[in-house]
Motif scaffolding. Structure first.
Motif, PDB file in Angstrom:
ATOM      1  N   HIS A  29       0.829  -1.208   0.000  1.00  0.00           N
ATOM      2  CA  HIS A  29       0.000   0.000   0.000  1.00  0.00           C
ATOM      3  C   HIS A  29       0.862   1.256   0.000  1.00  0.00           C
ATOM      4  N   TRP A  30       0.482   2.179  -0.866  1.00  0.00           N
ATOM      5  CA  TRP A  30       1.125   3.475  -0.992  1.00  0.00           C
ATOM      6  C   TRP A  30       0.163   4.550  -0.503  1.00  0.00           C
ATOM      7  N   GLN A  31       0.573   5.354   0.444  1.00  0.00           N
ATOM      8  CA  GLN A  31      -0.173   6.573   0.765  1.00  0.00           C
ATOM      9  C   GLN A  31       0.530   7.704   0.029  1.00  0.00           C
ATOM     10  N   ALA A  32      -0.096   8.159  -1.039  1.00  0.00           N
ATOM     11  CA  ALA A  32       0.519   9.161  -1.917  1.00  0.00           C
ATOM     12  C   ALA A  32      -0.614  10.035  -2.448  1.00  0.00           C
ATOM     13  N   ARG A  33      -0.814  11.145  -1.806  1.00  0.00           N
ATOM     14  CA  ARG A  33      -1.971  11.992  -2.086  1.00  0.00           C
ATOM     15  C   ARG A  33      -1.931  12.576  -3.496  1.00  0.00           C
ATOM     16  N   ALA A  34      -3.075  12.489  -4.178  1.00  0.00           N
ATOM     17  CA  ALA A  34      -3.177  13.023  -5.533  1.00  0.00           C
ATOM     18  C   ALA A  34      -3.050  14.542  -5.511  1.00  0.00           C
ATOM     19  N   GLU A  35      -2.229  15.065  -6.400  1.00  0.00           N
ATOM     20  CA  GLU A  35      -2.115  16.513  -6.548  1.00  0.00           C
ATOM     21  C   GLU A  35      -2.759  16.989  -7.848  1.00  0.00           C
ATOM     22  N   ALA A  36      -3.116  16.029  -8.703  1.00  0.00           N
ATOM     23  CA  ALA A  36      -3.888  16.356  -9.904  1.00  0.00           C
ATOM     24  C   ALA A  36      -5.369  16.143  -9.599  1.00  0.00           C
ATOM     25  N   ALA A  37      -6.222  16.892 -10.248  1.00  0.00           N
ATOM     26  CA  ALA A  37      -7.665  16.719 -10.072  1.00  0.00           C
ATOM     27  C   ALA A  37      -8.075  15.382 -10.686  1.00  0.00           C
ATOM     28  N   LEU A  38      -8.887  14.617  -9.962  1.00  0.00           N
ATOM     29  CA  LEU A  38      -9.362  13.335 -10.453  1.00  0.00           C
ATOM     30  C   LEU A  38     -10.838  13.452 -10.806  1.00  0.00           C
ATOM     31  N   ASP A  39     -11.134  13.342 -12.087  1.00  0.00           N
ATOM     32  CA  ASP A  39     -12.517  13.368 -12.548  1.00  0.00           C
ATOM     33  C   ASP A  39     -13.030  11.935 -12.619  1.00  0.00           C
ATOM     34  N   ARG A  40     -14.176  11.685 -12.036  1.00  0.00           N
ATOM     35  CA  ARG A  40     -14.682  10.319 -11.916  1.00  0.00           C
ATOM     36  C   ARG A  40     -14.858   9.648 -13.279  1.00  0.00           C
ATOM     37  N   GLU A  41     -15.539  10.297 -14.188  1.00  0.00           N
ATOM     38  CA  GLU A  41     -15.816   9.676 -15.485  1.00  0.00           C
ATOM     39  C   GLU A  41     -14.533   9.490 -16.301  1.00  0.00           C
ATOM     40  N   ALA A  42     -13.660  10.489 -16.263  1.00  0.00           N
ATOM     41  CA  ALA A  42     -12.413  10.398 -17.024  1.00  0.00           C
ATOM     42  C   ALA A  42     -11.514   9.297 -16.450  1.00  0.00           C
ATOM     43  N   LEU A  43     -11.460   9.188 -15.122  1.00  0.00           N
ATOM     44  CA  LEU A  43     -10.628   8.166 -14.505  1.00  0.00           C
ATOM     45  C   LEU A  43     -11.168   6.776 -14.824  1.00  0.00           C
ATOM     46  N   GLU A  44     -12.469   6.603 -14.760  1.00  0.00           N
ATOM     47  CA  GLU A  44     -13.056   5.300 -15.073  1.00  0.00           C
ATOM     48  C   GLU A  44     -12.717   4.888 -16.508  1.00  0.00           C
ATOM     49  N   ALA A  45     -12.883   5.799 -17.450  1.00  0.00           N
ATOM     50  CA  ALA A  45     -12.591   5.491 -18.847  1.00  0.00           C
ATOM     51  C   ALA A  45     -11.115   5.150 -19.032  1.00  0.00           C
ATOM     52  N   TYR A  46     -10.238   5.891 -18.358  1.00  0.00           N
ATOM     53  CA  TYR A  46      -8.800   5.676 -18.484  1.00  0.00           C
ATOM     54  C   TYR A  46      -8.411   4.303 -17.932  1.00  0.00           C
ATOM     55  N   LEU A  47      -8.943   3.951 -16.766  1.00  0.00           N
ATOM     56  CA  LEU A  47      -8.596   2.675 -16.157  1.00  0.00           C
ATOM     57  C   LEU A  47      -9.128   1.498 -16.971  1.00  0.00           C
ATOM     58  N   ARG A  48     -10.315   1.655 -17.522  1.00  0.00           N
ATOM     59  CA  ARG A  48     -10.873   0.572 -18.353  1.00  0.00           C
ATOM     60  C   ARG A  48     -10.025   0.366 -19.608  1.00  0.00           C
ATOM     61  N   GLU A  49      -9.517   1.446 -20.147  1.00  0.00           N
ATOM     62  CA  GLU A  49      -8.689   1.335 -21.347  1.00  0.00           C
ATOM     63  C   GLU A  49      -7.320   0.751 -21.031  1.00  0.00           C
ATOM     64  N   ARG A  50      -6.690   1.203 -19.932  1.00  0.00           N
ATOM     65  CA  ARG A  50      -5.332   0.772 -19.612  1.00  0.00           C
ATOM     66  C   ARG A  50      -5.281  -0.623 -18.980  1.00  0.00           C
ATOM     67  N   LEU A  51      -6.354  -1.026 -18.299  1.00  0.00           N
ATOM     68  CA  LEU A  51      -6.305  -2.260 -17.519  1.00  0.00           C
ATOM     69  C   LEU A  51      -7.457  -3.205 -17.869  1.00  0.00           C
ATOM     70  N   PRO A  52      -7.504  -3.684 -19.104  1.00  0.00           N
ATOM     71  CA  PRO A  52      -8.584  -4.603 -19.483  1.00  0.00           C
ATOM     72  C   PRO A  52      -8.523  -5.923 -18.716  1.00  0.00           C
ATOM     73  N   GLU A  53      -7.335  -6.255 -18.152  1.00  0.00           N
ATOM     74  CA  GLU A  53      -7.218  -7.493 -17.384  1.00  0.00           C
ATOM     75  C   GLU A  53      -7.854  -7.374 -16.000  1.00  0.00           C
ATOM     76  N   TYR A  54      -8.338  -6.170 -15.671  1.00  0.00           N
ATOM     77  CA  TYR A  54      -9.084  -5.941 -14.427  1.00  0.00           C
ATOM     78  C   TYR A  54     -10.481  -5.433 -14.817  1.00  0.00           C
ATOM     79  N   PRO A  55     -11.343  -6.330 -15.292  1.00  0.00           N
ATOM     80  CA  PRO A  55     -12.604  -5.887 -15.895  1.00  0.00           C
ATOM     81  C   PRO A  55     -13.680  -5.463 -14.902  1.00  0.00           C
ATOM     82  N   LEU A  56     -13.558  -5.869 -13.643  1.00  0.00           N
ATOM     83  CA  LEU A  56     -14.581  -5.524 -12.652  1.00  0.00           C
ATOM     84  C   LEU A  56     -14.170  -4.238 -11.944  1.00  0.00           C
ATOM     85  N   LEU A  57     -14.963  -3.220 -12.060  1.00  0.00           N
ATOM     86  CA  LEU A  57     -14.615  -1.903 -11.517  1.00  0.00           C
ATOM     87  C   LEU A  57     -15.772  -1.389 -10.674  1.00  0.00           C
ATOM     88  N   ARG A  58     -15.450  -1.005  -9.439  1.00  0.00           N
ATOM     89  CA  ARG A  58     -16.476  -0.518  -8.515  1.00  0.00           C
ATOM     90  C   ARG A  58     -16.014   0.784  -7.873  1.00  0.00           C
TER      91      ARG A  58
END
Length: 262
Positions: A29-58
């Motif tokens: 586990h890394w505690q490393a606070r985000a300094e960039a703004a995280l947009d929910r929809e953009a992050l979801e789309a990015y993770l689905r594209e980069r990590l297809p081997e992790y198809p279940l996202l909650r």
């Protein structure tokens, strides 16, 4: 070695390789606070594209309860905020948590070895760092949860080198126990937290009580984002968790964990 002597961390030390390691969950586990703004929809789309081997996202949410007191009544206010996403591999044995506060990677049983586990954790953390752009790692940790079954609390000395015991003048059978120890690691920026406890049988006629040995090693000061610093920290923390495990369990436990499947 006295308590004042410095502990020598020796990454070259070799520990027994158990055929049936009792690890039920391994975590980095890394505690490393985000300094960039995280947009929910953009992050979801990015993770689905980069990590297809992790198809279940909650989605993950943080819930806060505030108790307000007034002259005539009190009220509890509940607020909920989105914090990130939890991703699962197809078999749900690997879990990656991308949040505003950091990144967590877990491997559920069967644990297949440190090298593949740590490499996948670091690969996913790099993706988190690309997205969140933290300036430092506030805390880095390695945690292993072991489950040894069956277990008889009244014969804890057969399992643990420092077992719980009933007072000499008050000899009663031990039914359950919970023992937590937090250790400093002199001359090194780590703490070691160890929890020893009993897990009751989940249902009648199940495999019986289990001994839980939860070992968590974590840093006590921030780390920079240098890859070599990260690798050194993980290597040293792995040694500490191995040293703790093999120091705390008895030869009987080691022998049991090396027997073939029944």
């Amino acid at each position: 070695m006295s308590l004042s002597d410095p502990l020598k961390i020796d990454p070259e030390e070799r520990f027994p390789r158990l055929a049936r390691a009792p690890i039920v969950e391994a975590v980095i586990h890394w505690q490393a606070r985000a300094e960039a703004a995280l947009d929910r929809e953009a992050l979801e789309a990015y993770l689905r594209e980069r990590l297809p081997e992790y198809p279940l996202l909650r989605p993950q949410h943080e819930v806060r309860l505030e108790h307000e007191l007034g002259p005539s009544a009190s009220a509890i206010r509940r607020s909920e905020s989105w914090q990130g996403f939890r991703l699962f591999s197809k078999d749900e044995r690997q879990v990656a948590q991308f949040t505003r506060n950091g990144f967590v990677f877990s491997r559920l049983a069967p644990y297949e070895g440190w090298d593949s586990f740590a490499e996948e954790a670091k690969r996913l953390y790099r993706i988190h760092a690309e997205i969140a752009k933290p300036s430092e790692i506030e805390r880095l940790g390695v945690r292993f949860i072991n489950r040894i079954v069956p277990f008889d609390p009244d014969s804890a000395a057969d399992y643990l080198t420092v077992p719980p015991s009933s007072p000499q003048a008050f000899r009663l059978p031990i039914r359950e126990f919970l023992h937590q120890s937090l250790f400093d690691v002199p001359n090194h920026p780590y703490n070691l937290n160890v929890v020893q406890t009993v897990q009751p049988a989940p249902m009648p006629h199940a495999e019986g009580m289990a001994l839980i040995l939860d070992i968590d090693v974590f840093t006590t000061k921030p780390l920079d984002l240098n890859e070599n610093t990260l690798d050194q920290g993980l290597t040293e923390m792995r040694w500490l968790k191995n040293k703790a495990f093999f120091t705390l369990v008895t030869d009987k436990v080691r022998e049991r964990c090396n027997r073939p499947e029944p």
